[in-house]
Design a protein around this motif. Sequence first.
Motif, PDB file in Angstrom:
ATOM      1  N   GLU A  85       0.837  -1.208   0.000  1.00 33.82           N
ATOM      2  CA  GLU A  85       0.000   0.000   0.000  1.00 33.82           C
ATOM      3  C   GLU A  85       0.864   1.247   0.000  1.00 33.82           C
ATOM      4  O   GLU A  85       1.852   1.343   0.727  1.00 33.82           O
ATOM      5  CB  GLU A  85      -0.911  -0.006   1.227  1.00 33.82           C
ATOM      6  N   GLY A  86       0.497   2.177  -0.861  1.00 35.42           N
ATOM      7  CA  GLY A  86       1.247   3.412  -0.988  1.00 35.42           C
ATOM      8  C   GLY A  86       2.252   3.413  -2.114  1.00 35.42           C
ATOM      9  O   GLY A  86       2.733   4.478  -2.508  1.00 35.42           O
ATOM     10  N   GLU A  87       2.594   2.226  -2.642  1.00 37.56           N
ATOM     11  CA  GLU A  87       3.522   2.132  -3.767  1.00 37.56           C
ATOM     12  C   GLU A  87       2.749   2.220  -5.087  1.00 37.56           C
ATOM     13  O   GLU A  87       1.544   1.979  -5.145  1.00 37.56           O
ATOM     14  CB  GLU A  87       4.281   0.806  -3.712  1.00 37.56           C
ATOM     15  N   THR A  88       3.456   2.559  -6.154  1.00 38.61           N
ATOM     16  CA  THR A  88       2.846   2.593  -7.477  1.00 38.61           C
ATOM     17  C   THR A  88       2.371   1.199  -7.861  1.00 38.61           C
ATOM     18  O   THR A  88       3.114   0.224  -7.706  1.00 38.61           O
ATOM     19  CB  THR A  88       3.859   3.086  -8.514  1.00 38.61           C
ATOM     20  N   PRO A  89       1.146   1.056  -8.352  1.00 42.52           N
ATOM     21  CA  PRO A  89       0.638  -0.277  -8.707  1.00 42.52           C
ATOM     22  C   PRO A  89       1.463  -0.933  -9.816  1.00 42.52           C
ATOM     23  O   PRO A  89       2.087  -0.257 -10.636  1.00 42.52           O
ATOM     24  CB  PRO A  89      -0.791   0.006  -9.184  1.00 42.52           C
ATOM     25  N   VAL A  90       1.462  -2.259  -9.833  1.00 46.77           N
ATOM     26  CA  VAL A  90       2.138  -3.008 -10.891  1.00 46.77           C
ATOM     27  C   VAL A  90       1.410  -2.781 -12.214  1.00 46.77           C
ATOM     28  O   VAL A  90       0.194  -2.974 -12.305  1.00 46.77           O
ATOM     29  CB  VAL A  90       2.174  -4.510 -10.556  1.00 46.77           C
ATOM     30  N   ALA A  91       2.153  -2.365 -13.226  1.00 47.97           N
ATOM     31  CA  ALA A  91       1.565  -2.121 -14.537  1.00 47.97           C
ATOM     32  C   ALA A  91       1.600  -3.361 -15.410  1.00 47.97           C
ATOM     33  O   ALA A  91       0.633  -3.668 -16.125  1.00 47.97           O
ATOM     34  CB  ALA A  91       2.307  -0.976 -15.226  1.00 47.97           C
ATOM     35  N   THR A  92       2.723  -4.091 -15.372  1.00 48.43           N
ATOM     36  CA  THR A  92       2.872  -5.255 -16.236  1.00 48.43           C
ATOM     37  C   THR A  92       3.991  -6.136 -15.712  1.00 48.43           C
ATOM     38  O   THR A  92       4.846  -5.685 -14.944  1.00 48.43           O
ATOM     39  CB  THR A  92       3.177  -4.827 -17.688  1.00 48.43           C
ATOM     40  N   VAL A  93       3.984  -7.395 -16.129  1.00 47.61           N
ATOM     41  CA  VAL A  93       5.065  -8.322 -15.825  1.00 47.61           C
ATOM     42  C   VAL A  93       6.053  -8.280 -16.988  1.00 47.61           C
ATOM     43  O   VAL A  93       5.663  -8.422 -18.148  1.00 47.61           O
ATOM     44  CB  VAL A  93       4.536  -9.753 -15.626  1.00 47.61           C
ATOM     45  N   TRP A  94       7.333  -8.104 -16.671  1.00 49.27           N
ATOM     46  CA  TRP A  94       8.354  -7.965 -17.698  1.00 49.27           C
ATOM     47  C   TRP A  94       9.184  -9.220 -17.920  1.00 49.27           C
ATOM     48  O   TRP A  94       9.808  -9.381 -18.964  1.00 49.27           O
ATOM     49  CB  TRP A  94       9.283  -6.798 -17.362  1.00 49.27           C
ATOM     50  N   SER A  95       9.267 -10.092 -16.922  1.00 48.77           N
ATOM     51  CA  SER A  95      10.128 -11.259 -17.066  1.00 48.77           C
ATOM     52  C   SER A  95       9.648 -12.362 -16.146  1.00 48.77           C
ATOM     53  O   SER A  95       9.074 -12.095 -15.078  1.00 48.77           O
ATOM     54  CB  SER A  95      11.591 -10.906 -16.759  1.00 48.77           C
ATOM     55  N   VAL A  96       9.882 -13.604 -16.557  1.00 46.23           N
ATOM     56  CA  VAL A  96       9.560 -14.770 -15.738  1.00 46.23           C
ATOM     57  C   VAL A  96      10.735 -15.738 -15.801  1.00 46.23           C
ATOM     58  O   VAL A  96      11.428 -15.829 -16.818  1.00 46.23           O
ATOM     59  CB  VAL A  96       8.262 -15.467 -16.210  1.00 46.23           C
ATOM     60  N   ALA A  97      10.973 -16.449 -14.703  1.00 49.88           N
ATOM     61  CA  ALA A  97      12.074 -17.418 -14.679  1.00 49.88           C
ATOM     62  C   ALA A  97      11.813 -18.443 -13.602  1.00 49.88           C
ATOM     63  O   ALA A  97      11.336 -18.116 -12.510  1.00 49.88           O
ATOM     64  CB  ALA A  97      13.410 -16.723 -14.428  1.00 49.88           C
ATOM     65  N   ARG A  98      12.150 -19.689 -13.902  1.00 50.56           N
ATOM     66  CA  ARG A  98      12.057 -20.775 -12.947  1.00 50.56           C
ATOM     67  C   ARG A  98      13.402 -20.959 -12.258  1.00 50.56           C
ATOM     68  O   ARG A  98      14.435 -21.058 -12.904  1.00 50.56           O
ATOM     69  CB  ARG A  98      11.661 -22.068 -13.655  1.00 50.56           C
ATOM     70  N   GLY A  99      13.384 -20.968 -10.914  1.00 49.31           N
ATOM     71  CA  GLY A  99      14.582 -21.229 -10.143  1.00 49.31           C
ATOM     72  C   GLY A  99      14.583 -22.633  -9.586  1.00 49.31           C
ATOM     73  O   GLY A  99      13.599 -23.374  -9.721  1.00 49.31           O
TER      74      GLY A  99
END
Length: 361
Positions: A85-99
């Motif tokens: 709360e208080g942070e800029t909302p997530v606009a989009t996902v840029w990357s995904v990776a399996r660890g």
Amino acid sequence: MARKVLVLLGTKKGVFILESDAARHDWSLRGPLCETWPINHAAADPDTGTIYAGGGNAWFGPAVWRSDDLGATWTHSSQGLAMPEGETPVATVWSVARGPGGVLYAGVEPAGLFRSGDDGRTWEHVAGLQAHPSRPDWQPGGAGLILHSLVPHPADADRLWVGISSVGVFATEDGGATWATRNRGTRCDYLPEEQRYPEFGQCVHCLVMAPGGSGRLYQQNHCGMYRSEDGGARWDSIENGLPSSFGFPAAAHPVDPDTLFLVPVNGDTAGRFMPDAKAAVWRTRDAGATWQALRAGLPQKDVYFGVLRQAMATDRLEPAGVYFGTGSGEVYASADEGETWRRVAEHLPTISSVETLVVPA
């Protein structure tokens, strides 16, 4: 065992999948998938064959899509993909990776990190990165304040590297609880000379790990090409011999840590297209000591396209295949480690990412 190769394309209008047999000569195309959502990155788990696609829809927000049947059907989830709360909302996902250990990571805009322990069904914010003392001074690059590079250690679940534009490289060795900058030796040519090697503020474009688990990393930066032998603690320039110090994608060879592929462009203020308007992929076989331009089969006249930071990949066959997608919707493929090239798709939407998956036929 007969095998087939899938080339996963994240585009501005959904995921597309190119498919061929191990000869990699004839290709079929499927798509658009993921309901034509803008997809920044589509990647697969080579052990399970599950495909993940991260993106965002202007009406429905960010999400990570998942397919367990090689792209035939998809589900998606955004549960938990929210900043505090208080942070800029997530606009989009840029990357995904399996660890290792089954953890799935997602890098988002504005720069933040999420992880999932249930295959992308739910997500939790990795607060340690946001808590880094440099966070109030992070500044966006041309594409925004984005976490675009995710490099999990292949065997140690506590170790992870991320690349953020235009902030730099950060690393954790305790599963994300704490983070350290990893930018020593990378420069900021756009700053006054006495300030060109700051602790953070570098515009990293792409970060990849060499195979073999040695800790070697390669980085394409806004200001140069670099190699690190110690997990990013120190970076050394390897741009001598390249036509430009500016580019976006880098792709590591699947088994040879000394081989790397690049697509330099002509500079940040000169149009950002192929040098001399002639297409080439540049390859090193000696960890950046020397470079070779690979042009056979690529257009050599009036070439003004660019290749985005995640739009280049290799496959795991022998010899390795190399692939890149352009901003104008073309895909070029090589089945012989870049010696010769063929255009295998055209007229697609802008290609944001290219990844590969090799599965039994």
